[in-house]
Write an enzyme that holds these catalytic residues in place. Structure first.
Site, PDB file in Angstrom:
ATOM      1  CE1 TYR A 284      -2.597  -6.364  -1.473  1.00 44.20           C
ATOM      2  CE2 TYR A 284      -1.167  -6.578   0.435  1.00 44.20           C
ATOM      3  CZ  TYR A 284      -1.917  -5.794  -0.410  1.00 44.20           C
ATOM      4  OH  TYR A 284      -1.995  -4.451  -0.191  1.00 44.20           O
TER       5      TYR A 284
ATOM      6  CE  LYS B 154     -12.456  -2.131 -13.665  1.00 43.56           C
ATOM      7  NZ  LYS B 154     -13.012  -0.774 -13.810  1.00 43.56           N
TER       8      LYS B 154
ATOM      9  CG  ASP C 114     -14.228   2.091 -11.954  1.00 50.45           C
ATOM     10  OD1 ASP C 114     -15.048   1.311 -11.438  1.00 50.45           O
ATOM     11  OD2 ASP C 114     -14.172   2.294 -13.187  1.00 50.45           O
TER      12      ASP C 114
ATOM     13  CG  ASP D 139      -3.514  -1.716   0.491  1.00 54.16           C
ATOM     14  OD1 ASP D 139      -3.323  -1.354   1.671  1.00 54.16           O
ATOM     15  OD2 ASP D 139      -2.746  -1.439  -0.445  1.00 54.16           O
TER      16      ASP D 139
ATOM     17  CG  ASP E  79      -4.176   3.867   2.944  1.00 57.60           C
ATOM     18  OD1 ASP E  79      -4.379   3.059   3.875  1.00 57.60           O
ATOM     19  OD2 ASP E  79      -3.047   4.275   2.617  1.00 57.60           O
TER      20      ASP E  79
END
Ligand code: IPM
Ligand code: MG
Length: 373
Positions: free
Chosen positions: A139, A190, A222, A246, A250
């Site tokens: 970001y 990751k 994942d 982020d 959600d």
């Protein structure tokens, strides 16, 4: 903090002004607060050409807490790299206020377990907290366009990882102390692909040594996305970097049946003002119609009272009031999932009933005041 907490309100765009006005009514019912209402987001672009002015950032930094509605909308959507975007205001606030720790608790309200897209037995007992790093990673790394290519850079320093890891482990410790549960942090990265993730895993593992009573495990992002829907109740604290947080927050929000229910707190160093906001967006399609769900903003207000002002009793009172009105069947349209509320029957005299923002707010206020000493 001065005796009367000074709150900067940033209603923002879309339904933001409606839900922040509702939260203001709630705060007025609870006690004395000083409010300053300022522009941030698309509304600030319209007025000043930028999403966040220096004056607004300064006011936020000088406040005791910031309550934000939502920013953005189709009016300001653009792929032009030089055009101002509402989201820049939010990112500028996070960076400018040093809000590196984003807390997003996910606890489905008992009355809403049926509204989740997952089967009830899957989500029963879910009570997790996403701790998302908020001022680093992709970001805030170098980004740009170069001819017909573009780049965004992900970068993390040891110090950035250490402080968010401590926020995560500390939160797990407090949750265990408060709820008689064992503390567990699941760190998500990751590390099989990304160098920043390998550093993340190394540093988080080291910081874990400072918290011997907190269990730590690591998941690849994942796999974490999958486990979140297959066994959400087994998570306690999910600790992760900015972009993964982020996305996973959600996904977690949907466990509750509505993105309209999830609150958040963004915190910096101890004693600095925090920023509190619902996780949902500005919902421009329903703005101005009086049907926006104010509950995530009320729950964010509860987080402000708890984390910002150390007023946990009032926070719990709000949380209980939200549960109570849902238990009574009150639903804004987003919580009905497109179905029409059923008529009362002798077997079910108080079925779900569709209400707007004002009715929902009145009901929560009545519950909170019933409860006042
Ligand atoms: C969030 C939002 C923001 C983010 C956007 C609006 C910049 O999605 O708070 O999760 O990506 O952080
Ligand atoms: Mg998001």
């Amino acid at each position: 903090m001065s005796s009367t907490p000074r709150i900067v309100l940033l209603p923002g765009d879309g339904i933001g002004p409606e839900i922040v006005a509702a939260a203001r009514r709630l705060l007025d019912a609870l006690g004395e607060f000083e409010f300053e209402e300022l522009l941030m987001g698309g509304c600030s672009i319209d007025a000043h050409g930028v999403a966040l002015t220096d004056a607004v950032l300064a006011a936020c930094r000088e406040s005791d807490a910031v309550l934000l509605g939502a920013v953005g909308g189709p009016k300001w959507d653009t792929t032009d790299p030089d055009a101002p975007r509402p989201e820049q205001g939010l990112l500028g606030l996070r960076k400018g206020m040093g809000l590196y720790a984003n807390l997003r608790p996910v606890r489905p309200s008992p009355a809403l377990v049926g509204a989740s897209p997952l089967r009830e037995e899957r989500i029963a007992g879910t009570d997790l907290l996403v701790v998302r790093e908020l001022t680093g990673g992709i970001y805030f790394g170098d980004s740009g366009r170069d001819g017909d290519s573009a780049h965004d850079t992900c970068e993390y320093s040891v110090a950035e990882i250490e402080r968010i890891a401590r926020a995560g482990f500390g939160a797990a410790q407090r949750r265990a102390a408060g709820g008689g549960r064992s503390a567990r942090v699941t760190s998500v990265d990751k590390a099989n692909v990304l160098e920043t993730s390998r550093l993340w895993r190394e540093v988080v593992g080291r910081v874990a040594g400072e918290y011997p009573e907190v269990e730590l495990d690591h998941l690849l992002v994942d796999n974490a996305a999958m486990q979140l829907v297959s066994r959400p109740a087994e998570f306690d604290v999910i600790l992760t970097e900015n972009l993964f947080g982020d996305i996973l927050s959600d996904e977690s929000a949907m466990l509750t049946g509505s993105l309209g229910m999830l609150p958040s707190a963004s915190l910096g160093e101890a004693g600095a003002p925090g920023l509190f906001e619902p996780v949902h967006g500005s919902a421009p399609d329903i703005a101005g119609r009086g049907i926006a769900n104010p509950l995530a903003t009320f729950l964010s207000t509860a987080m402000m009272l708890r984390h910002g002002f150390g007023r946990a009793d009032e926070a719990e009172r709000i949380e209980a009031a939200v549960d109570a009105v849902l238990e009574r069947g009150l639903r804004t349209p987003d919580l009905l999932g497109g179905t029409v509320a059923p008529a009362p029957t002798p077997e079910n005299p108080s079925p779900e009933s569709e209400v707007g923002t004002t009715e929902m707010t009145d009901a929560v206020l009545a519950e909170v005041q019933l409860d006042l000493p």
